[in-house]
Design a protein around this motif. Structure first.
Motif, mmCIF file in Angstrom:
data_model
loop_
_atom_site.group_PDB
_atom_site.id
_atom_site.type_symbol
_atom_site.label_atom_id
_atom_site.label_comp_id
_atom_site.label_asym_id
_atom_site.label_seq_id
_atom_site.Cartn_x
_atom_site.Cartn_y
_atom_site.Cartn_z
ATOM 1 N N ARG A 2 39.972 29.526 51.192
ATOM 2 C CA ARG A 2 39.693 28.832 49.930
ATOM 3 C C ARG A 2 40.719 29.164 48.855
ATOM 4 O O ARG A 2 40.619 28.673 47.737
ATOM 5 C CB ARG A 2 38.291 29.196 49.432
ATOM 6 N N GLY A 3 41.668 30.035 49.195
ATOM 7 C CA GLY A 3 42.689 30.429 48.233
ATOM 8 C C GLY A 3 42.264 31.565 47.323
ATOM 9 O O GLY A 3 42.914 31.841 46.321
ATOM 10 N N LEU A 4 41.180 32.257 47.680
ATOM 11 C CA LEU A 4 40.661 33.348 46.854
ATOM 12 C C LEU A 4 41.190 34.696 47.323
ATOM 13 O O LEU A 4 41.299 34.960 48.522
ATOM 14 C CB LEU A 4 39.130 33.358 46.897
ATOM 15 N N ARG A 5 41.494 35.552 46.362
ATOM 16 C CA ARG A 5 41.902 36.934 46.632
ATOM 17 C C ARG A 5 40.675 37.837 46.487
ATOM 18 O O ARG A 5 39.649 37.425 45.950
ATOM 19 C CB ARG A 5 42.962 37.384 45.622
ATOM 20 N N ALA A 6 40.820 39.080 46.888
ATOM 21 C CA ALA A 6 39.733 40.049 46.737
ATOM 22 C C ALA A 6 39.313 40.138 45.268
ATOM 23 O O ALA A 6 38.124 40.195 44.951
ATOM 24 C CB ALA A 6 40.171 41.415 47.264
ATOM 25 N N TYR A 7 40.287 40.135 44.370
ATOM 26 C CA TYR A 7 39.998 40.205 42.936
ATOM 27 C C TYR A 7 39.085 39.054 42.514
ATOM 28 O O TYR A 7 38.122 39.255 41.774
ATOM 29 C CB TYR A 7 41.310 40.161 42.139
ATOM 30 N N ASP A 8 39.382 37.856 42.987
ATOM 31 C CA ASP A 8 38.571 36.688 42.633
ATOM 32 C C ASP A 8 37.132 36.849 43.115
ATOM 33 O O ASP A 8 36.182 36.475 42.420
ATOM 34 C CB ASP A 8 39.173 35.415 43.237
ATOM 35 N N LEU A 9 36.975 37.409 44.312
ATOM 36 C CA LEU A 9 35.635 37.604 44.874
ATOM 37 C C LEU A 9 34.858 38.655 44.088
ATOM 38 O O LEU A 9 33.665 38.486 43.835
ATOM 39 C CB LEU A 9 35.740 37.985 46.349
ATOM 40 N N ALA A 10 35.529 39.729 43.682
ATOM 41 C CA ALA A 10 34.869 40.752 42.866
ATOM 42 C C ALA A 10 34.503 40.183 41.497
ATOM 43 O O ALA A 10 33.439 40.486 40.953
ATOM 44 C CB ALA A 10 35.768 41.974 42.714
ATOM 45 N N LEU A 11 35.372 39.341 40.967
ATOM 46 C CA LEU A 11 35.107 38.705 39.670
ATOM 47 C C LEU A 11 33.882 37.794 39.768
ATOM 48 O O LEU A 11 33.030 37.806 38.881
ATOM 49 C CB LEU A 11 36.342 37.914 39.228
ATOM 50 N N GLN A 12 33.779 37.042 40.857
ATOM 51 C CA GLN A 12 32.608 36.189 41.076
ATOM 52 C C GLN A 12 31.324 37.004 41.110
ATOM 53 O O GLN A 12 30.269 36.534 40.671
ATOM 54 C CB GLN A 12 32.731 35.407 42.393
ATOM 55 N N GLN A 13 31.409 38.211 41.633
ATOM 56 C CA GLN A 13 30.242 39.091 41.723
ATOM 57 C C GLN A 13 29.974 39.825 40.407
ATOM 58 O O GLN A 13 28.958 40.493 40.266
ATOM 59 C CB GLN A 13 30.436 40.123 42.841
ATOM 60 N N GLY A 14 30.896 39.724 39.464
ATOM 61 C CA GLY A 14 30.747 40.432 38.200
ATOM 62 C C GLY A 14 30.880 41.935 38.348
ATOM 63 O O GLY A 14 30.334 42.695 37.554
ATOM 64 N N ASN A 15 31.617 42.367 39.357
ATOM 65 C CA ASN A 15 31.755 43.792 39.661
ATOM 66 C C ASN A 15 32.932 44.374 38.871
ATOM 67 O O ASN A 15 34.054 44.446 39.365
ATOM 68 C CB ASN A 15 31.945 43.980 41.170
ATOM 69 N N GLN A 16 32.641 44.787 37.655
ATOM 70 C CA GLN A 16 33.680 45.308 36.761
ATOM 71 C C GLN A 16 34.340 46.571 37.301
ATOM 72 O O GLN A 16 35.547 46.750 37.164
ATOM 73 C CB GLN A 16 33.098 45.568 35.366
ATOM 74 N N GLU A 17 33.548 47.439 37.906
ATOM 75 C CA GLU A 17 34.102 48.678 38.454
ATOM 76 C C GLU A 17 35.116 48.369 39.559
ATOM 77 O O GLU A 17 36.196 48.955 39.626
ATOM 78 C CB GLU A 17 32.993 49.570 38.997
ATOM 79 N N ALA A 18 34.779 47.414 40.420
ATOM 80 C CA ALA A 18 35.679 47.051 41.513
ATOM 81 C C ALA A 18 36.981 46.447 40.984
ATOM 82 O O ALA A 18 38.045 46.697 41.549
ATOM 83 C CB ALA A 18 35.009 46.070 42.456
ATOM 84 N N LEU A 19 36.887 45.695 39.908
ATOM 85 C CA LEU A 19 38.075 45.026 39.386
ATOM 86 C C LEU A 19 39.176 46.007 39.020
ATOM 87 O O LEU A 19 40.355 45.697 39.174
ATOM 88 C CB LEU A 19 37.705 44.157 38.178
ATOM 89 N N GLN A 20 38.784 47.200 38.566
ATOM 90 C CA GLN A 20 39.811 48.194 38.197
ATOM 91 C C GLN A 20 40.629 48.641 39.411
ATOM 92 O O GLN A 20 41.795 49.000 39.285
ATOM 93 C CB GLN A 20 39.198 49.375 37.477
ATOM 94 N N TYR A 21 40.024 48.609 40.613
ATOM 95 C CA TYR A 21 40.751 49.014 41.823
ATOM 96 C C TYR A 21 41.617 47.888 42.358
ATOM 97 O O TYR A 21 42.481 48.110 43.193
ATOM 98 C CB TYR A 21 39.778 49.434 42.931
#
Length: 160
Positions: free
Chosen positions: A139-158
């Motif tokens: 779908r053209g999504l990166r891991a960052y995009d998937l974490a953003l969809q989940q609202g996982n702020q802690e994950a976004l920093q990694y």
């Protein structure tokens, strides 16, 4: 007994249960540990997915197991533990050389699975171990995009 139906059933049953004694017997008898079932699962995929750390360790001990074997959907043992969030087994697989950047049939990686299912400790582990954060799925999504969809702020920093 290398690939006999009895050996095949026994190895998958022992792998699902994490039955160390039976696994040791089957390994000693020469059962093919890279054999697959109808879904393409190997004994290693089963032991990892079911969370049997010691059985995983046993299967990886000089047995010639393909650590990056992919099932019918292209999923690996590492992807399975990323989905489940089992960092102990993920760490073992990575130490033994599992490739964190393999992609399945939909382009997902272990890191993407961790992001989809909110497994922040797994995201941290895979990020620290050099998982490619730039890969995209079908779908053209990166891991960052998937974490953003989940609202996982802690994950976004990694993932930045």
């Amino acid at each position: 007994m290398h690939d006999s139906p009895h050996g095949k059933d026994a190895i998958f049953d022992a792998a699902r249960r994490g039955d160390l004694a039976t696994l040791k017997q089957l390994i000693a008898a020469g059962v093919n540990l890279n054999i697959t079932d109808a879904r393409g699962f190997t004994p290693l995929i089963y032991t990892c997915y079911e969370g049997h750390l010691e059985a995983c360790r046993l299967l990886l001990e000089d047995t010639g197991v393909d650590i990056d074997a992919q099932d019918a959907g292209g999923n690996t043992a590492l992807m399975g533990v990323a989905f489940k969030g089992n960092t102990d087994i993920a760490e073992l697989l990575l130490e033994q050389g599992a490739n964190p950047d393999l992609q399945n049939a939909t382009g997902s990686t272990a890191l993407m699975f961790a992001c989809m299912f909110g497994r922040t400790p797994m995201i941290r582990l895979l990020s620290e171990r050099g998982a490619n954060k730039s890969l995209t799925d079908a779908r053209g999504l990166r891991a960052y995009d998937l974490a953003l969809q989940q609202g996982n702020q802690e994950a976004l920093q990694y993932l930045q």
